[in-house]
Write an enzyme that holds these catalytic residues in place. Structure first.
Site, PDB file in Angstrom:
ATOM      1  N   SER A 167       1.143  -1.001  -0.420  1.00 20.84           N
ATOM      2  CA  SER A 167      -0.343  -0.056  -0.111  1.00 20.84           C
ATOM      3  C   SER A 167       1.021   1.118  -0.027  1.00 20.84           C
ATOM      4  O   SER A 167       1.725   1.679   1.104  1.00 20.84           O
ATOM      5  CB  SER A 167      -0.861  -0.432   1.453  1.00 20.84           C
ATOM      6  OG  SER A 167      -0.858   1.289   1.311  1.00 20.84           O
ATOM      7  N   GLN A 171      -0.050   4.188   0.533  1.00 20.05           N
ATOM      8  CA  GLN A 171      -0.487   4.792   1.303  1.00 20.05           C
ATOM      9  C   GLN A 171      -0.088   5.030   2.822  1.00 20.05           C
ATOM     10  O   GLN A 171       0.317   5.749   3.267  1.00 20.05           O
ATOM     11  CB  GLN A 171      -2.510   4.693   1.033  1.00 20.05           C
ATOM     12  CG  GLN A 171      -3.091   5.476  -0.182  1.00 20.05           C
ATOM     13  CD  GLN A 171      -4.638   5.370   0.114  1.00 20.05           C
ATOM     14  OE1 GLN A 171      -4.925   5.046   0.763  1.00 20.05           O
ATOM     15  NE2 GLN A 171      -5.395   5.484  -0.998  1.00 20.05           N
ATOM     16  N   ASP A 219      -5.987   0.292  -8.986  1.00 21.52           N
ATOM     17  CA  ASP A 219      -6.980   1.076  -9.694  1.00 21.52           C
ATOM     18  C   ASP A 219      -7.897   0.893 -11.250  1.00 21.52           C
ATOM     19  O   ASP A 219      -8.940   1.317 -11.059  1.00 21.52           O
ATOM     20  CB  ASP A 219      -6.812   2.310  -9.160  1.00 21.52           C
ATOM     21  CG  ASP A 219      -6.314   2.617  -7.811  1.00 21.52           C
ATOM     22  OD1 ASP A 219      -6.911   1.973  -7.081  1.00 21.52           O
ATOM     23  OD2 ASP A 219      -5.395   3.974  -8.070  1.00 21.52           O
ATOM     24  N   ARG A 225     -14.503  -3.483  -5.350  1.00 22.37           N
ATOM     25  CA  ARG A 225     -14.606  -3.574  -6.221  1.00 22.37           C
ATOM     26  C   ARG A 225     -15.322  -5.201  -6.958  1.00 22.37           C
ATOM     27  O   ARG A 225     -14.943  -5.170  -8.198  1.00 22.37           O
ATOM     28  CB  ARG A 225     -13.448  -2.795  -6.566  1.00 22.37           C
ATOM     29  CG  ARG A 225     -13.642  -1.128  -6.848  1.00 22.37           C
ATOM     30  CD  ARG A 225     -12.149  -0.712  -7.364  1.00 22.37           C
ATOM     31  NE  ARG A 225     -13.063   0.719  -6.973  1.00 22.37           N
ATOM     32  CZ  ARG A 225     -12.091   1.661  -7.179  1.00 22.37           C
ATOM     33  NH1 ARG A 225     -10.649   1.696  -7.464  1.00 22.37           N
ATOM     34  NH2 ARG A 225     -12.055   3.194  -7.001  1.00 22.37           N
ATOM     35  N   ARG A 276     -14.911   4.687  -9.974  1.00 22.06           N
ATOM     36  CA  ARG A 276     -13.793   4.159 -11.195  1.00 22.06           C
ATOM     37  C   ARG A 276     -14.785   2.583 -11.564  1.00 22.06           C
ATOM     38  O   ARG A 276     -14.972   2.599 -12.554  1.00 22.06           O
ATOM     39  CB  ARG A 276     -12.318   3.642 -10.776  1.00 22.06           C
ATOM     40  CG  ARG A 276     -12.384   4.696 -10.116  1.00 22.06           C
ATOM     41  CD  ARG A 276     -10.519   4.127 -10.052  1.00 22.06           C
ATOM     42  NE  ARG A 276      -9.566   4.689  -9.380  1.00 22.06           N
ATOM     43  CZ  ARG A 276      -8.842   5.657  -9.957  1.00 22.06           C
ATOM     44  NH1 ARG A 276      -9.193   6.411 -10.593  1.00 22.06           N
ATOM     45  NH2 ARG A 276      -8.194   6.337  -8.684  1.00 22.06           N
TER      46      ARG A 276
HETATM   47  C1  S3P Z   1      -2.661   5.770  -3.941  1.00 22.87           C
HETATM   48  C2  S3P Z   1      -2.390   4.536  -3.409  1.00 22.87           C
HETATM   49  C3  S3P Z   1      -3.341   3.762  -3.829  1.00 22.87           C
HETATM   50  C4  S3P Z   1      -4.259   3.884  -5.028  1.00 22.87           C
HETATM   51  C5  S3P Z   1      -5.137   4.908  -4.255  1.00 22.87           C
HETATM   52  C6  S3P Z   1      -4.199   5.700  -4.512  1.00 22.87           C
HETATM   53  C7  S3P Z   1      -1.745   6.562  -3.262  1.00 22.87           C
HETATM   54  O1  S3P Z   1      -3.854   3.224  -2.370  1.00 22.87           O
HETATM   55  O2  S3P Z   1      -5.443   2.465  -5.090  1.00 22.87           O
HETATM   56  O3  S3P Z   1      -5.956   4.966  -5.576  1.00 22.87           O
HETATM   57  O4  S3P Z   1      -1.938   7.535  -3.909  1.00 22.87           O
HETATM   58  O5  S3P Z   1      -1.069   6.428  -2.683  1.00 22.87           O
HETATM   59  P1  S3P Z   1      -3.285   1.729  -1.609  1.00 22.87           P
HETATM   60  O6  S3P Z   1      -2.131   2.555  -0.732  1.00 22.87           O
HETATM   61  O7  S3P Z   1      -4.624   1.525  -0.301  1.00 22.87           O
HETATM   62  O8  S3P Z   1      -3.394   0.793  -2.194  1.00 22.87           O
END
Ligand code: S3P
Length: 426
Positions: A165, A167, A313, A344, A386
């Protein structure tokens, strides 16, 4: 708002898609904690990135917005001020997870919340590592938003990511800027690396050696201009359209093609899709190019392992390509799809199912028999941008009209999606 889409053929068009969502968020966040003015061009004015701007304005940062041109008057690593009232992240997982890494280290307390979807997205994945660093984060809702963050002094940790992840990784990296010592993150499967690229561009000291990411403390970050490229996640809808609509040729100009994001190109090429990258160049450390697609005879493929985070995504719209392909496509290792803006795996199967698609849901993906001709139907977006766009692309090659309910949620990442879609008609 409802939106009705009719089938089309013979697309011949050069288009642009709006700015990359991940990069736009980061430009505002990192600009806010850098010293000096960050000039952002090509910014995504979608609702998610506007939520990030709203949060940093509440934290005392002066941000001027003129369409896609944004100026962030950054105040340096120690320049944020206690907000008056709650910070509202809207629908944005990136905003809440990344900003928490910054807020955990401030000399004040604050509260974060968002919409009904955000209150169902798991936050323990950031609460756990940030707590190890010394953060004090309260979830009044069993590991979900709202979050109360009491600012603390943080210390460096070594952390091994249980799920891929970006994020979570970014939240820890942002906290590391305020922590004492060297923070180490072990990333077993690579996720998008825009944070590492942009923070280093602003003067941070982050290295990645075979998935061992080390962040060493720096005194300050310094503002720099950011030209945001088009979002490959938005381009993916038109890549699939160009491949499945008969007699079509689409060029999508100025798209970010960072290798941690190009799984969709690899997957479509593996299916025999004509996907060509032209005019490759670099901007702010990010690779950019124009993507050319032509109608292709697609064959089924298997998706699993490292490619999944590189196209997480894009899997909803990838399913539309798989439905048009010869043979049965399987998607595995994609359990993360369940904790996106909607579940999803369930919503893609259900909504494309209303159009006649026979998709089998599995615990970590989908089984998608190809050669399925769909018919128009009334489908619902589940307020997931999406998913709405996926149904719209499926509608282009279906018999009859498709109506998408709650279709305006595309404003989260692609405000003029329907205008671009309408422009494909001759
Ligand atoms: C993102 C990371 C992804 C992605 C999200 C944007 C980011 O999520 O699905 O749309 O900008 O770091 P995850 O970190 O939960 O995989």
């Amino acid at each position: 708002m409802n939106k009705t889409i009719k089938p089309i053929t013979d697309i011949e068009k050069t288009i642009r898609v709006p700015g990359d969502k991940s990069i736009s968020h980061r430009a505002v966040m990192f600009g806010s904690i850098a010293k000096g003015d960050t000039e952002i061009t090509g910014f995504l004015t979608g609702d998610d990135c506007m939520s990030t701007i709203g949060c940093f304005k509440k934290l005392g940062i002066d941000i001027e917005a003129d369409g896609e041109h944004i100026t962030v008057h950054g105040k340096g690593l120690n320049g944020l001020a206690a907000p008056l009232g709650r910070l509202d992240v809207g629908n944005s997982g990136t905003t809440i997870r990344l900003i928490s890494g910054i807020l955990a280290a401030q000399g004040f307390d604050c509260e974060l919340n968002g919409d009904a979807s955000i209150q169902k997205r798991p936050m323990k994945r950031i609460i756990a590592p940030l707590t190890e660093m010394g953060a004090d984060i309260e979830s009044t809702n069993g590991g979900y938003a709202p979050l109360k963050i009491h600012g603390k002094k943080l210390k460096a940790i070594e952390y091994t990511m249980p799920v891929a992840s970006a994020q979570v990784k970014s939240s820890i990296l942002l906290a590391s800027l305020f922590a004492e010592g060297e923070t180490v993150i072990n990333e077993p499967v690579a996720s998008r690396d825009h944070t590492e690229i942009m923070l280093n561009y602003f003067g941070a000291d982050i290295t990645n050696t075979n998935g061992r990411i080390v962040s060493r403390p720096v005194k300050e970050l310094y503002a720099k201009a950011i030209a945001v490229p088009g979002d490959i996640s938005s381009a993916a809808f038109f890549m699939v359209a160009g491949l499945i609509v008969p007699n079509s040729h689409i060029i999508i100009e100025n798209v970010g093609i960072n290798p941690t994001r190009t799984g969709i190109i690899d997957a479509l090429r593996a299916m025999g899709g004509y996907v060509n990258i032209i005019n490759e160049r670099s901007s702010g450390g990010e690779p950019v190019g124009d993507i050319e697609v032509k109608t292709s005879h697609l064959k089924a493929t298997e998706l699993s392992g490292d490619i999944i985070p590189r196209m997480i995504d894009e899997i909803p719209v990838f399913a539309v390509a798989a439905l048009a392909a010869e043979g049965t496509t399987t998607v595995r290792d994609a359990r993360e799809l369940k904790v996106k803006e909607s579940n999803r795996i369930a919503t893609v199967s259900a909504e494309l199912g209303k159009m006649g698609a026979d998709i089998t849901e599995t615990d970590d993906g989908m089984i998608i028999p190809g050669g399925q001709h769909l018919h128009g139907a009334v489908t619902d977006s589940h307020l997931d941008h999406r998913l709405a766009m996926t149904c719209a692309i499926a509608a282009l090659t279906s018999d009859g009209e498709t109506t998408i309910t709650d279709a305006d949620c595309v404003g989260i990442s692609f405000p003029d999606f329907y205008e671009v879609l309408d422009s494909l008609k001759r």
